[in-house]
Motif scaffolding. Structure first.
Motif, PDB file in Angstrom:
ATOM      1  N   SER A   1       0.838  -1.201   0.000  1.00  0.00           N
ATOM      2  CA  SER A   1       0.000   0.000   0.000  1.00  0.00           C
ATOM      3  C   SER A   1       0.876   1.256   0.000  1.00  0.00           C
ATOM      4  O   SER A   1       0.626   2.207  -0.750  1.00  0.00           O
ATOM      5  CB  SER A   1      -0.922   0.012   1.218  1.00  0.00           C
ATOM      6  OG  SER A   1      -1.825  -1.069   1.188  1.00  0.00           O
ATOM      7  N   ILE A   2       1.916   1.245   0.834  1.00  0.00           N
ATOM      8  CA  ILE A   2       2.843   2.375   0.873  1.00  0.00           C
ATOM      9  C   ILE A   2       3.602   2.491  -0.445  1.00  0.00           C
ATOM     10  O   ILE A   2       3.838   3.598  -0.957  1.00  0.00           O
ATOM     11  CB  ILE A   2       3.819   2.221   2.059  1.00  0.00           C
ATOM     12  CG1 ILE A   2       3.078   2.344   3.391  1.00  0.00           C
ATOM     13  CG2 ILE A   2       4.932   3.259   1.975  1.00  0.00           C
ATOM     14  CD1 ILE A   2       2.476   3.712   3.655  1.00  0.00           C
TER      15      ILE A   2
ATOM     16  N   LEU B   1       1.377   4.103  -2.977  1.00  0.00           N
ATOM     17  CA  LEU B   1       1.222   5.520  -2.670  1.00  0.00           C
ATOM     18  C   LEU B   1       2.464   6.303  -3.066  1.00  0.00           C
ATOM     19  O   LEU B   1       2.369   7.410  -3.613  1.00  0.00           O
ATOM     20  CB  LEU B   1       0.949   5.689  -1.168  1.00  0.00           C
ATOM     21  CG  LEU B   1       0.732   7.124  -0.674  1.00  0.00           C
ATOM     22  CD1 LEU B   1      -0.431   7.785  -1.409  1.00  0.00           C
ATOM     23  CD2 LEU B   1       0.483   7.133   0.833  1.00  0.00           C
TER      24      LEU B   1
ATOM     25  N   LEU C   1       2.403   6.792  -6.739  1.00  0.00           N
ATOM     26  CA  LEU C   1       1.368   7.767  -7.083  1.00  0.00           C
ATOM     27  C   LEU C   1       1.848   9.191  -6.844  1.00  0.00           C
ATOM     28  O   LEU C   1       1.639  10.084  -7.685  1.00  0.00           O
ATOM     29  CB  LEU C   1       0.112   7.481  -6.261  1.00  0.00           C
ATOM     30  CG  LEU C   1      -1.057   8.453  -6.434  1.00  0.00           C
ATOM     31  CD1 LEU C   1      -1.572   8.421  -7.873  1.00  0.00           C
ATOM     32  CD2 LEU C   1      -2.171   8.109  -5.455  1.00  0.00           C
ATOM     33  N   VAL C   2       2.491   9.417  -5.703  1.00  0.00           N
ATOM     34  CA  VAL C   2       2.997  10.756  -5.387  1.00  0.00           C
ATOM     35  C   VAL C   2       4.046  11.183  -6.413  1.00  0.00           C
ATOM     36  O   VAL C   2       4.043  12.330  -6.895  1.00  0.00           O
ATOM     37  CB  VAL C   2       3.578  10.780  -3.961  1.00  0.00           C
ATOM     38  CG1 VAL C   2       4.353  12.071  -3.708  1.00  0.00           C
ATOM     39  CG2 VAL C   2       2.468  10.624  -2.935  1.00  0.00           C
TER      40      VAL C   2
ATOM     41  N   ARG D   1       1.823   7.824  10.082  1.00  0.00           N
ATOM     42  CA  ARG D   1       0.448   8.076   9.629  1.00  0.00           C
ATOM     43  C   ARG D   1       0.047   9.549   9.678  1.00  0.00           C
ATOM     44  O   ARG D   1      -0.499  10.069   8.689  1.00  0.00           O
ATOM     45  CB  ARG D   1      -0.540   7.236  10.428  1.00  0.00           C
ATOM     46  CG  ARG D   1      -0.492   5.758  10.102  1.00  0.00           C
ATOM     47  CD  ARG D   1      -1.756   5.044  10.543  1.00  0.00           C
ATOM     48  NE  ARG D   1      -2.087   5.317  11.946  1.00  0.00           N
ATOM     49  CZ  ARG D   1      -3.174   4.868  12.545  1.00  0.00           C
ATOM     50  NH1 ARG D   1      -4.045   4.136  11.870  1.00  0.00           N
ATOM     51  NH2 ARG D   1      -3.407   5.121  13.817  1.00  0.00           N
TER      52      ARG D   1
ATOM     53  N   LEU E   1       1.853  11.539   6.875  1.00  0.00           N
ATOM     54  CA  LEU E   1       1.403  11.185   5.528  1.00  0.00           C
ATOM     55  C   LEU E   1      -0.021  11.667   5.260  1.00  0.00           C
ATOM     56  O   LEU E   1      -0.308  12.201   4.180  1.00  0.00           O
ATOM     57  CB  LEU E   1       1.488   9.675   5.328  1.00  0.00           C
ATOM     58  CG  LEU E   1       2.906   9.091   5.273  1.00  0.00           C
ATOM     59  CD1 LEU E   1       2.870   7.572   5.221  1.00  0.00           C
ATOM     60  CD2 LEU E   1       3.664   9.652   4.075  1.00  0.00           C
TER      61      LEU E   1
ATOM     62  N   LEU F   1      -0.948  14.433   2.357  1.00  0.00           N
ATOM     63  CA  LEU F   1      -1.825  14.061   1.246  1.00  0.00           C
ATOM     64  C   LEU F   1      -2.948  15.073   1.050  1.00  0.00           C
ATOM     65  O   LEU F   1      -3.353  15.358  -0.086  1.00  0.00           O
ATOM     66  CB  LEU F   1      -2.404  12.664   1.485  1.00  0.00           C
ATOM     67  CG  LEU F   1      -1.430  11.505   1.246  1.00  0.00           C
ATOM     68  CD1 LEU F   1      -1.964  10.214   1.846  1.00  0.00           C
ATOM     69  CD2 LEU F   1      -1.149  11.327  -0.242  1.00  0.00           C
TER      70      LEU F   1
ATOM     71  N   LEU G   1       7.471   8.125   3.598  1.00  0.00           N
ATOM     72  CA  LEU G   1       7.131   6.989   2.743  1.00  0.00           C
ATOM     73  C   LEU G   1       8.298   6.009   2.627  1.00  0.00           C
ATOM     74  O   LEU G   1       8.125   4.796   2.735  1.00  0.00           O
ATOM     75  CB  LEU G   1       6.723   7.486   1.353  1.00  0.00           C
ATOM     76  CG  LEU G   1       5.343   8.144   1.241  1.00  0.00           C
ATOM     77  CD1 LEU G   1       5.199   8.828  -0.107  1.00  0.00           C
ATOM     78  CD2 LEU G   1       4.235   7.120   1.440  1.00  0.00           C
TER      79      LEU G   1
ATOM     80  N   PHE H   1      -6.027  11.776  -4.066  1.00  0.00           N
ATOM     81  CA  PHE H   1      -5.235  12.120  -2.881  1.00  0.00           C
ATOM     82  C   PHE H   1      -6.104  12.307  -1.642  1.00  0.00           C
ATOM     83  O   PHE H   1      -5.681  11.972  -0.528  1.00  0.00           O
ATOM     84  CB  PHE H   1      -4.385  13.363  -3.155  1.00  0.00           C
ATOM     85  CG  PHE H   1      -3.179  13.085  -4.018  1.00  0.00           C
ATOM     86  CD1 PHE H   1      -2.274  12.108  -3.652  1.00  0.00           C
ATOM     87  CD2 PHE H   1      -2.965  13.785  -5.197  1.00  0.00           C
ATOM     88  CE1 PHE H   1      -1.166  11.829  -4.440  1.00  0.00           C
ATOM     89  CE2 PHE H   1      -1.863  13.527  -5.984  1.00  0.00           C
ATOM     90  CZ  PHE H   1      -0.955  12.538  -5.607  1.00  0.00           C
TER      91      PHE H   1
ATOM     92  N   SER I   1      -6.812   8.859  -0.505  1.00  0.00           N
ATOM     93  CA  SER I   1      -5.605   8.270   0.070  1.00  0.00           C
ATOM     94  C   SER I   1      -5.368   8.776   1.487  1.00  0.00           C
ATOM     95  O   SER I   1      -4.924   8.014   2.367  1.00  0.00           O
ATOM     96  CB  SER I   1      -4.387   8.586  -0.806  1.00  0.00           C
ATOM     97  OG  SER I   1      -4.530   8.033  -2.098  1.00  0.00           O
TER      98      SER I   1
ATOM     99  N   MET J   1      -5.157   6.339   4.910  1.00  0.00           N
ATOM    100  CA  MET J   1      -4.041   6.203   5.848  1.00  0.00           C
ATOM    101  C   MET J   1      -4.514   5.747   7.225  1.00  0.00           C
ATOM    102  O   MET J   1      -3.767   5.112   7.972  1.00  0.00           O
ATOM    103  CB  MET J   1      -3.303   7.536   5.969  1.00  0.00           C
ATOM    104  CG  MET J   1      -2.425   7.896   4.783  1.00  0.00           C
ATOM    105  SD  MET J   1      -1.232   6.611   4.347  1.00  0.00           S
ATOM    106  CE  MET J   1      -0.373   6.413   5.900  1.00  0.00           C
TER     107      MET J   1
END
Length: 410
Positions: A14-15, A18, A21-22, A75, A78, A82, A119, A175, A178, A182
């Motif tokens: 999952s991380i 992400l 994606l970023v 968490r 992040l 986001l 991340l 985002f 997302s 988190m």
């Protein structure tokens, strides 16, 4: 809190998604720069300023909050970043001038910088002890993310009537979702004292990692400097030097460099870190030499082949650098160390590219790119030479293969 069983693997990937994606969002504007340039009528110097200001904002965030997640947890950092990233996408969506673009890139840079260390550290936290993939994913993600972002945006520019609306509207929603997602992931880093002190701008490299950090610096400088040139002026080179005024071709050039960076990382995952770095920077130097040759000869085909070769070398060298510098780093130092690595990388990604944009207005884009390439080649060869010299002097003990590296468990 401890992470057990399947949740560790699920959280890791999952991380990883992400992170890609970023980085994809950071690559989206590259094919769109020429669209905005035509729409708002600004010069190459302004274009590279819009590109570079993002990196300076990212660096500011890395220096101030890069290590914050080591103290307050991954968490909250992040999730907050986001939400800020979604705000940057909205600024792009409603941009109607250079000022809006500058604001959007600043906000995006702040959000990306705040997430970069967290991340990367979360990947090291969640990786399985019997399958340590953190260094591989950290090194492969830039190539994959930037490729997806640039290629996707280029396709939309070519085939969709309102590409900026589609790109940034969809990314805003992703985002925000997302950020909410988190809350479903377990916290991987314990809270430790010193959160306020960590906000003092600094580049913190833990003492045990400092020798390795110095070794990888020339490698980071050479590879990321070329990446900055392609991301900012690559599509302009395709149009201005080779006479191909096609946004899709400009986007494919960025894909050629960054996509093969992913291949380089994956193909060298079983090599020792130093071998991956040395082989990577040598292949990279050969590719950049091909780039300079393509500019002299006017061959667009050679230009693309050179981008592919350079990208492979970039991926291999960056994997070796990341595996070397993160080996054995303590959990409470992971975000700070990775932030320091990316401070150097993004400085080289931005400052040379901005200088190239300014120089292009004086001596021309083609001549600027030729000189830029020659300097990058010298830097890459110096990196290979210093690595081999250090190895012969026995300054670094023999390392196991990358896939067998065992960072300290979270």
């Amino acid at each position: 809190m401890a992470v057990r069983g399947p949740s560790r693997s699920t959280s890791f990937w999952s991380i990883a998604v992400l992170l890609v994606l970023v980085l994809a969002a950071s690559g989206v504007p590259s094919p769109l720069y020429r669209v905005y340039q035509e729409r708002f009528g600004f010069s190459d110097g302004v274009l590279t300023t819009v590109f570079g200001i993002y990196v300076f904002a990212l660096l500011a965030a890395l220096l101030v909050v890069g290590g914050l997640s080591d103290h307050v947890g991954r968490r909250p950092v992040l999730a907050g970043a986001l939400v800020v990233q979604a705000g940057a996408m909205l600024l792009f969506l409603f941009a109607d001038g250079v000022g809006w673009l500058l604001a959007a890139r600043i906000v995006q840079g702040l959000a990306t910088g705040a997430m970069t260390g967290a991340l990367g550290a979360a990947l090291l936290d969640f990786q399985r002890s019997d399958r340590p993939l953190g260094a591989l994913v950290n090194s492969a993600s830039p190539g994959l993310g930037l490729s997806l972002g640039a290629a996707g945006a280029a396709l939309l520019v070519q085939f969709v009537p309102a590409p900026t609306d589609w790109v940034f509207g969809v990314l805003t929603g992703i985002f925000l979702l997302s950020a909410a997602g988190m809350l479903l992931l377990p916290e991987s880093s314990p809270r430790t004292p010193g959160a306020l002190a960590s906000l003092r701008p600094q580049v913190h490299v833990p003492r045990p990692q400092r020798p390795e950090f110095l070794v990888v610096l020339p490698c980071l400088a050479a590879t990321w400097a070329l990446g900055g040139l392609y991301a900012s002026l690559g599509p302009s080179l395709v149009a201005g030097v080779f006479g191909v005024d096609d946004h899709l071709v400009g986007g494919l050039l960025i894909l050629a460099l960054n996509g093969t960076g992913l291949v380089g990382s994956l193909s060298m995952r079983g090599a020792a870190p130093e071998r991956a770095m040395v082989l990577g920077v040598v292949v990279f130097a050969v590719g950049v030499a091909g780039t300079v040759g393509a500019l002299f000869s006017g061959s667009l085909a050679l230009f693309f082949v050179a981008a592919v070769v350079s990208g492979f070398g970039f991926g291999s060298a960056f994997l070796g650098a990341m595996a070397t510098v993160t080996r054995g780093v303590a959990p409470g130092d992971r975000a700070a160390l990775l932030s320091s690595v990316f401070v150097v990388s993004y400085l080289m990604f931005s400052i040379p590219a901005i200088a190239a944009g300014l120089a292009a207005g004086e001596i021309g884009l083609e001549r600027t790119a030729e000189i830029y390439g020659a300097v990058v080649i010298l830097l890459a060869l110096s990196a290979a030479t210093s690595l081999r010299w250090r190895s012969r002097r026995g300054a670094e003990p023999t390392r196991p293969a990358l896939e067998d590296s065992r960072p300290v468990a979270a």
